[in-house]
Design an enzyme around this catalytic site. Sequence first.
Site, PDB file in Angstrom:
ATOM      1  N   VAL A  94      50.079  49.821  27.121  1.00  0.00           N
ATOM      2  CA  VAL A  94      49.571  51.201  27.208  1.00  0.00           C
ATOM      3  C   VAL A  94      48.211  51.196  27.897  1.00  0.00           C
ATOM      4  O   VAL A  94      47.577  50.147  28.035  1.00  0.00           O
ATOM      5  CB  VAL A  94      49.462  51.854  25.812  1.00  0.00           C
ATOM      6  CG1 VAL A  94      50.846  52.016  25.203  1.00  0.00           C
ATOM      7  CG2 VAL A  94      48.576  51.044  24.884  1.00  0.00           C
ATOM      8  N   GLU A 172      48.312  40.872  33.071  1.00  0.00           N
ATOM      9  CA  GLU A 172      49.088  41.046  34.295  1.00  0.00           C
ATOM     10  C   GLU A 172      48.133  41.102  35.486  1.00  0.00           C
ATOM     11  O   GLU A 172      47.166  41.834  35.476  1.00  0.00           O
ATOM     12  CB  GLU A 172      49.886  42.354  34.194  1.00  0.00           C
ATOM     13  CG  GLU A 172      50.838  42.563  35.333  1.00  0.00           C
ATOM     14  CD  GLU A 172      51.630  41.293  35.625  1.00  0.00           C
ATOM     15  OE1 GLU A 172      52.405  40.870  34.776  1.00  0.00           O
ATOM     16  OE2 GLU A 172      51.438  40.702  36.718  1.00  0.00           O
ATOM     17  N   LYS A 227      41.135  37.709  32.515  1.00  0.00           N
ATOM     18  CA  LYS A 227      41.595  38.914  33.212  1.00  0.00           C
ATOM     19  C   LYS A 227      40.399  39.775  33.652  1.00  0.00           C
ATOM     20  O   LYS A 227      40.311  40.216  34.800  1.00  0.00           O
ATOM     21  CB  LYS A 227      42.519  39.704  32.285  1.00  0.00           C
ATOM     22  CG  LYS A 227      42.899  41.070  32.783  1.00  0.00           C
ATOM     23  CD  LYS A 227      43.786  41.033  34.009  1.00  0.00           C
ATOM     24  CE  LYS A 227      43.867  42.377  34.634  1.00  0.00           C
ATOM     25  NZ  LYS A 227      44.956  42.635  35.488  1.00  0.00           N
ATOM     26  N   LEU A 228      39.444  39.964  32.737  1.00  0.00           N
ATOM     27  CA  LEU A 228      38.257  40.743  33.094  1.00  0.00           C
ATOM     28  C   LEU A 228      37.489  40.037  34.208  1.00  0.00           C
ATOM     29  O   LEU A 228      36.998  40.659  35.153  1.00  0.00           O
ATOM     30  CB  LEU A 228      37.333  40.919  31.883  1.00  0.00           C
ATOM     31  CG  LEU A 228      37.880  41.707  30.689  1.00  0.00           C
ATOM     32  CD1 LEU A 228      36.854  41.767  29.566  1.00  0.00           C
ATOM     33  CD2 LEU A 228      38.261  43.121  31.110  1.00  0.00           C
ATOM     34  N   ARG A 267      35.884  27.323  51.582  1.00  0.00           N
ATOM     35  CA  ARG A 267      35.318  27.552  50.246  1.00  0.00           C
ATOM     36  C   ARG A 267      35.253  29.044  49.943  1.00  0.00           C
ATOM     37  O   ARG A 267      35.304  29.465  48.803  1.00  0.00           O
ATOM     38  CB  ARG A 267      33.921  26.945  50.140  1.00  0.00           C
ATOM     39  CG  ARG A 267      33.930  25.436  50.210  1.00  0.00           C
ATOM     40  CD  ARG A 267      32.544  24.903  50.424  1.00  0.00           C
ATOM     41  NE  ARG A 267      31.941  25.441  51.648  1.00  0.00           N
ATOM     42  CZ  ARG A 267      30.694  25.203  52.030  1.00  0.00           C
ATOM     43  NH1 ARG A 267      29.908  24.456  51.291  1.00  0.00           N
ATOM     44  NH2 ARG A 267      30.237  25.719  53.159  1.00  0.00           N
ATOM     45  N   ALA A 275      35.823  45.346  54.478  1.00  0.00           N
ATOM     46  CA  ALA A 275      34.892  46.409  54.101  1.00  0.00           C
ATOM     47  C   ALA A 275      35.673  47.724  54.106  1.00  0.00           C
ATOM     48  O   ALA A 275      36.656  47.875  54.832  1.00  0.00           O
ATOM     49  CB  ALA A 275      33.747  46.460  55.094  1.00  0.00           C
ATOM     50  N   CYS A 283      41.654  49.595  37.526  1.00  0.00           N
ATOM     51  CA  CYS A 283      41.170  48.394  36.834  1.00  0.00           C
ATOM     52  C   CYS A 283      39.743  47.964  37.135  1.00  0.00           C
ATOM     53  O   CYS A 283      38.988  47.667  36.212  1.00  0.00           O
ATOM     54  CB  CYS A 283      42.100  47.226  37.155  1.00  0.00           C
ATOM     55  SG  CYS A 283      43.695  47.439  36.389  1.00  0.00           S
ATOM     56  N   GLN A 285      36.705  49.075  38.188  1.00  0.00           N
ATOM     57  CA  GLN A 285      35.521  49.656  37.564  1.00  0.00           C
ATOM     58  C   GLN A 285      35.604  49.540  36.041  1.00  0.00           C
ATOM     59  O   GLN A 285      34.642  49.132  35.383  1.00  0.00           O
ATOM     60  CB  GLN A 285      35.392  51.113  37.996  1.00  0.00           C
ATOM     61  CG  GLN A 285      34.247  51.800  37.287  1.00  0.00           C
ATOM     62  CD  GLN A 285      33.947  53.143  37.904  1.00  0.00           C
ATOM     63  OE1 GLN A 285      33.828  53.284  39.108  1.00  0.00           O
ATOM     64  NE2 GLN A 285      33.828  54.142  37.064  1.00  0.00           N
ATOM     65  N   ARG A 451      38.513  52.259  57.359  1.00  0.00           N
ATOM     66  CA  ARG A 451      39.451  51.175  57.028  1.00  0.00           C
ATOM     67  C   ARG A 451      39.828  50.326  58.233  1.00  0.00           C
ATOM     68  O   ARG A 451      40.768  49.531  58.153  1.00  0.00           O
ATOM     69  CB  ARG A 451      40.739  51.785  56.446  1.00  0.00           C
ATOM     70  CG  ARG A 451      40.574  52.476  55.112  1.00  0.00           C
ATOM     71  CD  ARG A 451      40.494  51.485  53.968  1.00  0.00           C
ATOM     72  NE  ARG A 451      40.680  52.152  52.683  1.00  0.00           N
ATOM     73  CZ  ARG A 451      40.740  51.512  51.529  1.00  0.00           C
ATOM     74  NH1 ARG A 451      40.643  50.196  51.484  1.00  0.00           N
ATOM     75  NH2 ARG A 451      40.883  52.166  50.419  1.00  0.00           N
TER      76      ARG A 451
END
Length: 474
Positions: A94, A172, A227-228, A267, A275, A283, A285, A451
């Site tokens: 959720v 995930e 994950k964070l 590396r 950019a 996710c 922010q 973009r």
Amino acid sequence: MTIYPIKSICCIGAGYVGGPTMAVIADRCPHIEVTVVDLNEERIAAWNDSDLNQLPVYEPGLDDVVARARGRNLYFSTAVDESIASADMVFISVNTPTKKKGVGAGQASDLRWVEACARQVAQWAKGHTVVVEKSTLPVRTAAAIKAILDTAKSKSDNAEPLSTFSVLSNPEFLAEGTAIRDLEQPDRVLIGGNDKDAIEALATIYSHWVPNRKILRTKLWSSELSKLTANAFLAQRISSINSVAALCEATGADVREVALAIGTDSRIGPKFLDAGPGFGGSCFQKDILNLVYLSRHFGLSEVASYWEQVVELNNWQQNRISALLVQRLFGTVTGKRLAILGFAFKANTNDTRESPAIRISLDLLEEGAQLAIHDPKVASTQIALALGKAPSSSSSEIKGEGSWCFATTVAEALQGADAVLILTEWDEYLTLDWSSLAGLMRAPAWVFDTRSVVNPVEISEAGLIMWRLGEGSD
Ligand code: UDX
Ligand code: UDX
């Protein structure tokens, strides 16, 4: 053979993560019955729609996977309790948005739905159930889930066998737009837990299509924190390259050349160096703010400030683009028509959560512009929700200051516009015929490309003025 053979899975949450992930598990493991449940009836109805174009999540390849598995061993349902009761393994997938009020508002994750799920699982699960955190959660949430689940034991009377639980963290890493490929060929699968048998039960499921060397087994807290951290590192690269883009514009360098030059260093590597108008999505922010909150909570204020800066730079980047556009259009966009190409937070998704297009559009509306917004996959109703403002009835009707309309084609968006602002890198925008589109616009007309999707030579040959993010002039 594991001591917890999994024959039936229930996943709570049929969103961008739960839906595609379970579809792939069902596809690859025809012997396991997979039921995805959700409180949202409309969403479940859309997952069950016979027209696969109506699935609630747009992901390339998802329709084929759903077509193969749905009705065979993949089911979408609102019967949450029954589905939990018959499952050997329950995934919690959720949403965990940033808290809007109370302690930790603006930074901490709102865990009310995760907690509600844990209570529901505690009430309905039978026998031994492996509970898997799929949602991205603050470190140590598994302990809270386990504490709630363990209340089930004390409630059982002698007539019923005890319900027991193992809790795993299995974050995930799929990215939207490439979800099916990411699920089918993951860089790694991460499973954190204390119960080795439960870890192996989940690893056995993935081993049907993921090589064992790619299945990482860790402590619970390492898995939650990884994950964070992964999202924070990825977002940090974007803020880093966006900061350099501004420096390129100021100094006459070109960020594409700089990105290529640094990305060829093995590396550093070439990925996540584009950019752009700033990162969006549900996710990055949220997870960085969560990391900031955790760091402060543990008294690590320098660590917190370090990561906070990644989000601040991202906000700055978005504001910078709208300010720059106003400045180029002779200091005012009031009553001017601007075409926005792309509203999704990235290409190949219909998701607009935290899309940079939202903040940039709101800034321009605030400046009094008339926006004609085009996106190949995002519906007008969704844009209206994101902007908190209804559109004009048609693109020729758009009048007044601070109004917007939905354009069904790029040509319709550009009709009478003073400028085009490209915010999402949809393939369709790579091949536009600028020589014919230019005539639709009001001269002097601008193309602002955030973009790097258009060819500057074609733009100048079409008589349009070009601005590209991260490109300085000599
Ligand atoms: C996921 C993760 O779970 C989140 O932690 C991560 O950081 C972002 O991705 P996502 O699948 O994108 O979330 O969320 P969303 O598309 O909003 O789906 C969540 C679903 O859960 C919704 O359909 C919602 O109706 C459902 N839900 C929520 C329930 O069924 N029960 C609840 O109690 C709460
Ligand atoms: C991200 C993570 O990649 C994924 O592993 C995690 O599970 C969820 O969060 P997602 O948000 O779907 O996935 O997309 P991603 O491809 O990471 O892009 C996020 C944002 O960064 C988008 O707005 C995208 O346009 C932007 N971005 C990405 C850039 O601006 N430049 C880049 O080079 C890459």
